[in-house]
Design a protein around this motif. Structure first.
Motif, mmCIF file in Angstrom:
data_model
loop_
_atom_site.group_PDB
_atom_site.id
_atom_site.type_symbol
_atom_site.label_atom_id
_atom_site.label_comp_id
_atom_site.label_asym_id
_atom_site.label_seq_id
_atom_site.Cartn_x
_atom_site.Cartn_y
_atom_site.Cartn_z
ATOM 1 N N ASP A 25 -7.092 2.218 -6.717
ATOM 2 C CA ASP A 25 -7.940 1.623 -5.318
ATOM 3 C C ASP A 25 -6.758 1.785 -4.279
ATOM 4 O O ASP A 25 -6.960 1.992 -2.907
ATOM 5 C CB ASP A 25 -7.775 0.064 -5.350
ATOM 6 C CG ASP A 25 -9.388 -0.383 -6.290
ATOM 7 O OD1 ASP A 25 -10.183 0.761 -6.548
ATOM 8 O OD2 ASP A 25 -9.317 -1.528 -6.735
ATOM 9 N N SER A 26 -5.483 1.639 -4.510
ATOM 10 C CA SER A 26 -4.282 1.824 -3.480
ATOM 11 C C SER A 26 -4.355 3.457 -3.136
ATOM 12 O O SER A 26 -4.347 3.613 -2.032
ATOM 13 C CB SER A 26 -2.986 1.560 -4.181
ATOM 14 O OG SER A 26 -1.804 1.798 -3.646
ATOM 15 N N ALA A 27 -4.631 4.235 -3.930
ATOM 16 C CA ALA A 27 -4.530 5.496 -3.743
ATOM 17 C C ALA A 27 -5.764 6.078 -2.806
ATOM 18 O O ALA A 27 -5.728 6.732 -1.585
ATOM 19 C CB ALA A 27 -4.798 6.398 -4.870
ATOM 20 N N VAL A 28 -6.920 5.366 -2.811
ATOM 21 C CA VAL A 28 -8.187 5.727 -2.129
ATOM 22 C C VAL A 28 -8.030 5.116 -0.563
ATOM 23 O O VAL A 28 -8.260 5.660 0.419
ATOM 24 C CB VAL A 28 -9.667 5.380 -2.819
ATOM 25 C CG1 VAL A 28 -10.647 5.228 -1.658
ATOM 26 C CG2 VAL A 28 -9.837 6.052 -3.958
ATOM 27 N N ALA A 29 -7.274 3.957 -0.685
ATOM 28 C CA ALA A 29 -6.971 3.282 0.490
ATOM 29 C C ALA A 29 -6.146 3.822 1.529
ATOM 30 O O ALA A 29 -6.170 3.958 2.570
ATOM 31 C CB ALA A 29 -6.537 1.776 0.219
ATOM 32 N N LEU A 30 -5.153 4.943 0.805
ATOM 33 C CA LEU A 30 -4.259 5.667 1.395
ATOM 34 C C LEU A 30 -4.902 7.006 1.826
ATOM 35 O O LEU A 30 -3.952 7.816 2.193
ATOM 36 C CB LEU A 30 -2.956 5.888 0.663
ATOM 37 C CG LEU A 30 -2.180 4.594 0.305
ATOM 38 C CD1 LEU A 30 -1.212 4.781 -0.596
ATOM 39 C CD2 LEU A 30 -1.342 4.139 1.789
ATOM 40 N N GLY A 31 -6.197 7.301 1.539
ATOM 41 C CA GLY A 31 -6.642 8.365 1.904
ATOM 42 C C GLY A 31 -6.650 9.677 0.739
ATOM 43 O O GLY A 31 -6.982 10.745 1.184
ATOM 44 N N GLY A 32 -6.425 9.275 -0.226
ATOM 45 C CA GLY A 32 -6.581 10.120 -1.418
ATOM 46 C C GLY A 32 -7.899 10.087 -2.195
ATOM 47 O O GLY A 32 -8.635 9.344 -1.983
ATOM 48 N N ALA A 33 -8.173 11.153 -2.835
ATOM 49 C CA ALA A 33 -9.319 11.377 -3.717
ATOM 50 C C ALA A 33 -8.859 10.980 -5.158
ATOM 51 O O ALA A 33 -7.663 11.227 -5.603
ATOM 52 C CB ALA A 33 -9.988 12.634 -3.724
ATOM 53 N N TRP A 65 5.303 5.604 -3.250
ATOM 54 C CA TRP A 65 5.368 7.103 -3.657
ATOM 55 C C TRP A 65 3.807 7.723 -3.470
ATOM 56 O O TRP A 65 4.095 8.866 -3.079
ATOM 57 C CB TRP A 65 5.502 6.951 -5.433
ATOM 58 C CG TRP A 65 5.559 8.093 -6.090
ATOM 59 C CD1 TRP A 65 6.659 8.910 -6.026
ATOM 60 C CD2 TRP A 65 4.594 8.779 -6.862
ATOM 61 N NE1 TRP A 65 6.560 9.988 -6.940
ATOM 62 C CE2 TRP A 65 5.213 9.947 -7.333
ATOM 63 C CE3 TRP A 65 3.168 8.516 -6.988
ATOM 64 C CZ2 TRP A 65 4.488 10.982 -8.140
ATOM 65 C CZ3 TRP A 65 2.484 9.535 -8.064
ATOM 66 C CH2 TRP A 65 3.272 10.557 -8.487
ATOM 67 N N LEU A 66 2.712 7.088 -3.481
ATOM 68 C CA LEU A 66 1.739 7.591 -3.084
ATOM 69 C C LEU A 66 1.620 8.007 -1.611
ATOM 70 O O LEU A 66 1.095 8.973 -1.207
ATOM 71 C CB LEU A 66 0.488 6.480 -3.372
ATOM 72 C CG LEU A 66 0.076 6.560 -4.817
ATOM 73 C CD1 LEU A 66 -0.920 5.405 -4.989
ATOM 74 C CD2 LEU A 66 -0.477 7.866 -5.633
ATOM 75 N N GLU A 67 2.264 7.214 -0.760
ATOM 76 C CA GLU A 67 2.335 7.357 0.785
ATOM 77 C C GLU A 67 2.852 8.826 1.047
ATOM 78 O O GLU A 67 2.629 9.378 2.003
ATOM 79 C CB GLU A 67 2.874 6.220 1.494
ATOM 80 C CG GLU A 67 2.303 5.023 1.656
ATOM 81 C CD GLU A 67 2.864 3.682 2.062
ATOM 82 O OE1 GLU A 67 4.312 3.831 2.117
ATOM 83 O OE2 GLU A 67 2.287 2.902 2.586
ATOM 84 N N ARG A 68 3.759 9.245 0.147
ATOM 85 C CA ARG A 68 4.632 10.480 0.358
ATOM 86 C C ARG A 68 3.307 11.795 0.374
ATOM 87 O O ARG A 68 3.569 12.666 1.314
ATOM 88 C CB ARG A 68 5.460 10.891 -0.772
ATOM 89 C CG ARG A 68 6.570 9.887 -0.659
ATOM 90 C CD ARG A 68 7.731 10.234 -1.845
ATOM 91 N NE ARG A 68 8.512 9.215 -2.104
ATOM 92 C CZ ARG A 68 9.250 9.042 -3.291
ATOM 93 N NH1 ARG A 68 9.500 10.172 -3.964
ATOM 94 N NH2 ARG A 68 9.785 8.043 -3.615
ATOM 95 N N TRP A 69 2.462 11.453 -0.638
ATOM 96 C CA TRP A 69 1.503 12.533 -0.497
ATOM 97 C C TRP A 69 0.255 12.425 0.347
ATOM 98 O O TRP A 69 -0.192 13.544 0.735
ATOM 99 C CB TRP A 69 0.823 12.504 -2.140
ATOM 100 C CG TRP A 69 1.666 12.502 -3.325
ATOM 101 C CD1 TRP A 69 2.116 11.277 -3.811
ATOM 102 C CD2 TRP A 69 2.805 13.519 -3.484
ATOM 103 N NE1 TRP A 69 3.157 11.569 -4.703
ATOM 104 C CE2 TRP A 69 3.586 12.920 -4.519
ATOM 105 C CE3 TRP A 69 3.173 14.772 -2.834
ATOM 106 C CZ2 TRP A 69 4.734 13.718 -5.076
ATOM 107 C CZ3 TRP A 69 4.088 15.411 -3.432
ATOM 108 C CH2 TRP A 69 5.046 14.832 -4.408
ATOM 109 N N SER A 70 0.165 11.203 1.022
ATOM 110 C CA SER A 70 -1.014 11.203 1.925
ATOM 111 C C SER A 70 -0.389 11.453 3.405
ATOM 112 O O SER A 70 -1.111 11.801 4.224
ATOM 113 C CB SER A 70 -1.245 9.686 2.004
ATOM 114 O OG SER A 70 -0.085 8.838 2.551
ATOM 115 N N THR A 71 0.925 11.915 3.471
ATOM 116 C CA THR A 71 1.384 12.304 4.721
ATOM 117 C C THR A 71 2.074 13.846 4.504
ATOM 118 O O THR A 71 2.576 14.522 5.448
ATOM 119 C CB THR A 71 2.399 11.568 5.186
ATOM 120 O OG1 THR A 71 3.627 11.380 4.296
ATOM 121 C CG2 THR A 71 2.126 10.086 5.517
#
Length: 201
Positions: free
Chosen positions: A46-54, A194-200
């Motif tokens: 859920d966190s990853a999808v909210a950050l724009g990830g698949a 950590w996930l935010e690094r990949w979202s940007t």
């Protein structure tokens, strides 16, 4: 969806961030006898999808076949690499990161370099069998030495807790054992930056 592998079919639930193109692909899998409905996996999804990830939640072939034990690591890893290759064709042109809980975390660490992923998320990494610290699996955790690895373990995990030097980041969730009964907001708080690094990226 189903993905055919040398170890049999895997089942994949793929979530995308609405109509927007995903900025990264996170592939997650379960522990030995568990499933992708584990609450820590769902919280991370859920966190990853909210950050724009698949996010792809993968039920590995041995679980699709009804077995609780994954069998030989070589066969499990080979099937995993085939799954990653197939998912790259479904979600193209974005950074790929992979992870899992317990045995799934071991698979993610062992295959990280061969899969050419950018990072690994290890939930409840089983550092050793309960009560047998001499049978360390630290070499698996250290295998992707040039890849960012984040570890999240419970403070009361009988499988042990990796040291800070074993990964890029190690987070310990207070009061939790190997299977989390609470603390999911703490897991999300640890993983989200950590996930935010990949979202940007």
């Amino acid at each position: 969806m189903r993905i055919e592998t040398s170890g049999g079919p895997a089942e994949v639930e793929l979530d995308r961030p609405g109509r927007n193109k995903p900025t990264f692909l996170l592939v997650l899998t379960h522990g030995s006898g568990g499933g992708v409905d584990a609450k820590d996996l769902l919280a991370v999804r859920d966190s990853a999808v909210a950050l724009g990830g698949a996010v792809a939640l993968v039920t590995q072939p041995y679980r699709v076949a009804g077995r609780r034990a994954p069998g030989k690591a070589e066969a499990q890893d080979a099937a995993w690499l085939e799954i990653i290759a197939a998912l790259r064709k479904k979600v193209r042109g974005v950074p790929v990161i992979q992870g899992g809980r317990s045995n799934g975390a071991r698979v993610a660490c062992r295959t990280a370099r061969a899969a050419k992923v950018r990072g690994v998320l290890a939930l409840s990494f089983p550092l050793h069998p309960p009560g047998k610290p001499e049978k360390s699996r630290r070499d698996e955790l250290l295998a992707p030495a040039d890849i960012e690895v984040i570890v999240v373990n419970g403070a009361r995990d009988p499988f042990g807790i990796p040291d800070a030097a074993d990964a890029t980041e190690v987070h310990v969730i207070a009061g939790q054992a190997h299977s989390y009964r609470a603390g999911f907001e703490d897991i999300v708080a640890a993983v989200t930056p950590w996930l935010e690094r990949w979202s940007t990226t």
